[in-house]
Design a protein around this motif. Structure first.
Motif, PDB file in Angstrom:
ATOM      1  N   SER A  79       0.823  -1.215   0.000  1.00 49.76           N
ATOM      2  CA  SER A  79       0.000   0.000   0.000  1.00 49.76           C
ATOM      3  C   SER A  79       0.856   1.265   0.000  1.00 49.76           C
ATOM      4  O   SER A  79       0.342   2.361  -0.233  1.00 49.76           O
ATOM      5  CB  SER A  79      -0.937   0.012   1.219  1.00 49.76           C
ATOM      6  OG  SER A  79      -0.202   0.149   2.428  1.00 49.76           O
ATOM      7  N   PHE A  80       2.156   1.123   0.282  1.00 56.93           N
ATOM      8  CA  PHE A  80       3.065   2.275   0.265  1.00 56.93           C
ATOM      9  C   PHE A  80       4.341   1.869  -0.465  1.00 56.93           C
ATOM     10  O   PHE A  80       5.184   1.161   0.083  1.00 56.93           O
ATOM     11  CB  PHE A  80       3.388   2.735   1.694  1.00 56.93           C
ATOM     12  CG  PHE A  80       4.279   3.953   1.742  1.00 56.93           C
ATOM     13  CD1 PHE A  80       3.763   5.226   1.527  1.00 56.93           C
ATOM     14  CD2 PHE A  80       5.640   3.824   1.999  1.00 56.93           C
ATOM     15  CE1 PHE A  80       4.594   6.351   1.567  1.00 56.93           C
ATOM     16  CE2 PHE A  80       6.472   4.935   2.051  1.00 56.93           C
ATOM     17  CZ  PHE A  80       5.943   6.206   1.834  1.00 56.93           C
ATOM     18  N   ILE A  81       4.458   2.288  -1.719  1.00 51.88           N
ATOM     19  CA  ILE A  81       5.611   1.944  -2.563  1.00 51.88           C
ATOM     20  C   ILE A  81       6.188   3.228  -3.128  1.00 51.88           C
ATOM     21  O   ILE A  81       5.443   4.122  -3.551  1.00 51.88           O
ATOM     22  CB  ILE A  81       5.195   1.009  -3.723  1.00 51.88           C
ATOM     23  CG1 ILE A  81       4.425  -0.201  -3.192  1.00 51.88           C
ATOM     24  CG2 ILE A  81       6.417   0.553  -4.515  1.00 51.88           C
ATOM     25  CD1 ILE A  81       3.785  -1.033  -4.284  1.00 51.88           C
ATOM     26  N   ARG A  82       7.511   3.325  -3.161  1.00 50.36           N
ATOM     27  CA  ARG A  82       8.174   4.517  -3.673  1.00 50.36           C
ATOM     28  C   ARG A  82       9.126   4.153  -4.806  1.00 50.36           C
ATOM     29  O   ARG A  82       9.864   3.172  -4.717  1.00 50.36           O
ATOM     30  CB  ARG A  82       8.994   5.214  -2.587  1.00 50.36           C
ATOM     31  CG  ARG A  82       8.258   5.480  -1.299  1.00 50.36           C
ATOM     32  CD  ARG A  82       7.105   6.429  -1.457  1.00 50.36           C
ATOM     33  NE  ARG A  82       7.522   7.799  -1.694  1.00 50.36           N
ATOM     34  CZ  ARG A  82       6.673   8.806  -1.888  1.00 50.36           C
ATOM     35  NH1 ARG A  82       5.374   8.578  -1.897  1.00 50.36           N
ATOM     36  NH2 ARG A  82       7.120  10.027  -2.071  1.00 50.36           N
ATOM     37  N   VAL A 100       4.180   5.199  -6.216  1.00 50.80           N
ATOM     38  CA  VAL A 100       3.671   4.325  -7.272  1.00 50.80           C
ATOM     39  C   VAL A 100       2.800   3.252  -6.629  1.00 50.80           C
ATOM     40  O   VAL A 100       2.945   2.943  -5.444  1.00 50.80           O
ATOM     41  CB  VAL A 100       4.798   3.668  -8.097  1.00 50.80           C
ATOM     42  CG1 VAL A 100       5.494   4.677  -8.979  1.00 50.80           C
ATOM     43  CG2 VAL A 100       5.803   2.974  -7.197  1.00 50.80           C
ATOM     44  N   THR A 101       1.907   2.682  -7.401  1.00 51.69           N
ATOM     45  CA  THR A 101       1.022   1.645  -6.888  1.00 51.69           C
ATOM     46  C   THR A 101       1.551   0.261  -7.272  1.00 51.69           C
ATOM     47  O   THR A 101       2.395   0.121  -8.170  1.00 51.69           O
ATOM     48  CB  THR A 101      -0.393   1.796  -7.453  1.00 51.69           C
ATOM     49  OG1 THR A 101      -0.355   1.545  -8.875  1.00 51.69           O
ATOM     50  CG2 THR A 101      -0.931   3.199  -7.207  1.00 51.69           C
ATOM     51  N   GLN A 102       1.026  -0.760  -6.616  1.00 52.75           N
ATOM     52  CA  GLN A 102       1.412  -2.117  -6.961  1.00 52.75           C
ATOM     53  C   GLN A 102       1.022  -2.437  -8.406  1.00 52.75           C
ATOM     54  O   GLN A 102       1.788  -3.066  -9.140  1.00 52.75           O
ATOM     55  CB  GLN A 102       0.760  -3.119  -6.009  1.00 52.75           C
ATOM     56  CG  GLN A 102       1.145  -4.570  -6.324  1.00 52.75           C
ATOM     57  CD  GLN A 102       0.577  -5.566  -5.321  1.00 52.75           C
ATOM     58  OE1 GLN A 102      -0.057  -5.173  -4.335  1.00 52.75           O
ATOM     59  NE2 GLN A 102       0.793  -6.847  -5.563  1.00 52.75           N
ATOM     60  N   ALA A 103      -0.154  -1.987  -8.813  1.00 50.31           N
ATOM     61  CA  ALA A 103      -0.602  -2.250 -10.187  1.00 50.31           C
ATOM     62  C   ALA A 103       0.340  -1.615 -11.196  1.00 50.31           C
ATOM     63  O   ALA A 103       0.675  -2.225 -12.229  1.00 50.31           O
ATOM     64  CB  ALA A 103      -2.021  -1.723 -10.380  1.00 50.31           C
ATOM     65  N   ASP A 172      10.508 -10.410  -8.691  1.00 50.67           N
ATOM     66  CA  ASP A 172       9.132 -10.472  -8.181  1.00 50.67           C
ATOM     67  C   ASP A 172       9.094  -9.929  -6.758  1.00 50.67           C
ATOM     68  O   ASP A 172       9.001 -10.671  -5.783  1.00 50.67           O
ATOM     69  CB  ASP A 172       8.620 -11.911  -8.232  1.00 50.67           C
ATOM     70  CG  ASP A 172       7.173 -12.018  -7.795  1.00 50.67           C
ATOM     71  OD1 ASP A 172       6.529 -10.954  -7.634  1.00 50.67           O
ATOM     72  OD2 ASP A 172       6.687 -13.149  -7.606  1.00 50.67           O
ATOM     73  N   MET A 173       9.146  -8.611  -6.633  1.00 55.84           N
ATOM     74  CA  MET A 173       9.256  -7.999  -5.313  1.00 55.84           C
ATOM     75  C   MET A 173       7.996  -8.160  -4.464  1.00 55.84           C
ATOM     76  O   MET A 173       8.035  -7.961  -3.246  1.00 55.84           O
ATOM     77  CB  MET A 173       9.617  -6.522  -5.442  1.00 55.84           C
ATOM     78  CG  MET A 173       8.568  -5.640  -6.048  1.00 55.84           C
ATOM     79  SD  MET A 173       9.116  -3.897  -6.112  1.00 55.84           S
ATOM     80  CE  MET A 173       9.294  -3.524  -4.371  1.00 55.84           C
ATOM     81  N   PHE A 174       6.878  -8.531  -5.074  1.00 56.79           N
ATOM     82  CA  PHE A 174       5.642  -8.680  -4.313  1.00 56.79           C
ATOM     83  C   PHE A 174       5.400 -10.112  -3.843  1.00 56.79           C
ATOM     84  O   PHE A 174       4.360 -10.404  -3.250  1.00 56.79           O
ATOM     85  CB  PHE A 174       4.458  -8.194  -5.142  1.00 56.79           C
ATOM     86  CG  PHE A 174       4.578  -6.749  -5.521  1.00 56.79           C
ATOM     87  CD1 PHE A 174       4.510  -5.755  -4.564  1.00 56.79           C
ATOM     88  CD2 PHE A 174       4.807  -6.378  -6.841  1.00 56.79           C
ATOM     89  CE1 PHE A 174       4.642  -4.420  -4.910  1.00 56.79           C
ATOM     90  CE2 PHE A 174       4.936  -5.043  -7.191  1.00 56.79           C
ATOM     91  CZ  PHE A 174       4.858  -4.058  -6.220  1.00 56.79           C
ATOM     92  N   ASN A 175       6.355 -10.996  -4.089  1.00 57.45           N
ATOM     93  CA  ASN A 175       6.258 -12.376  -3.636  1.00 57.45           C
ATOM     94  C   ASN A 175       6.815 -12.475  -2.214  1.00 57.45           C
ATOM     95  O   ASN A 175       8.025 -12.384  -2.022  1.00 57.45           O
ATOM     96  CB  ASN A 175       7.039 -13.292  -4.575  1.00 57.45           C
ATOM     97  CG  ASN A 175       7.023 -14.739  -4.115  1.00 57.45           C
ATOM     98  OD1 ASN A 175       6.343 -15.099  -3.153  1.00 57.45           O
ATOM     99  ND2 ASN A 175       7.784 -15.583  -4.804  1.00 57.45           N
TER     100      ASN A 175
END
Length: 227
Positions: A79-82, A100-103, A172-175
């Motif tokens: 929810s908080f990405i830079r 920036v957003t995850q999407a 894959d930073m969201f894994n």
């Protein structure tokens, strides 16, 4: 807008150094408001690189004027990405960032960058241009645990970074289960001291440890030793 540069010093310290410095800082400096109950937070960064590894080569060769881009997330919370751009000039550092957003990140990771050139944020447009003309691409994930301290006079920030790991060539930073490996000895801790025009004497005394000299340590460069 003129870039504001800060002093940035880095030191290798061991566990004994860490315990001493942490004890000193805890008495005078404030903790970052985003820390958990242990006084730390987890940082995950995805670094960008050119096909010729120009970013890595400039770091290794000590080029005075250099920059690097990364996407950063804290505590595995998307929810908080830079998006961050770190610029170094003659040992001084500047950091600019954009939300920036995850999407949006997932689009970028899939190779879809067309949305970036339409952004109202200059940093996203700059990254788009460099991805197009310099072939910058996401390269590798770096994880670590950070313990931050803030001392308002001098705008000082002291951070103690440990458990530095790399995903080798993983992007894959969201894994949350991304396989990572340690980049150096289990007891190695990196202390970073950042400040504006002056380092207050009280902090200078607190961060002093015997036989520790400033180093040009780079988490990205150390991570790239593995791939």
């Amino acid at each position: 807008m003129e870039m504001q540069f800060r002093h940035e010093l880095k030191y290798y310290i061991n566990t004994a150094d860490y315990l001493t410095i942490q004890s000193r800082l805890s008495k005078f400096a404030e903790k970052d408001r985003n820390v958990n109950e242990n006084g730390t937070y987890h940082v995950r960064s995805l670094y960008f690189e050119t096909p010729t590894d120009r970013i890595l080569s400039e770091k290794i060769n000590g080029v005075n004027n250099r920059e690097k881009f990364r996407i950063r997330m804290y505590n595995n919370d998307p929810s908080f990405i830079r998006l961050e751009k770190k610029t170094k000039v003659n040992g001084f550092a500047n950091k600019s960032d954009a939300s920036v957003t995850q999407a949006e990140c997932e689009k970028l990771l899939s190779g879809d960058t067309s949305w970036m050139k339409k952004s109202e944020n200059a940093l996203l447009v700059e990254l788009y241009a460099k991805m197009k003309y310099e072939q910058l691409r996401p390269k590798t994930v770096v994880d670590y645990v950070r313990e931050p301290f803030i001392y308002k006079p001098g705008n000082v920030r002291v951070t103690l970074d440990s458990q530095i790991k790399t995903g080798i060539n993983a992007k894959d930073m969201f894994n949350p289960d991304l396989p990572t490996i340690r980049t150096n000895g289990s007891n190695v801790i990196i202390m970073e001291v950042k400040y504006d025009n002056f380092l207050p004497a009280v902090i200078q005394t607190m961060v002093q440890v015997q036989n520790r000299k400033s180093t040009a340590f780079s988490k990205y460069a150390v991570a790239r030793m593995f791939g």
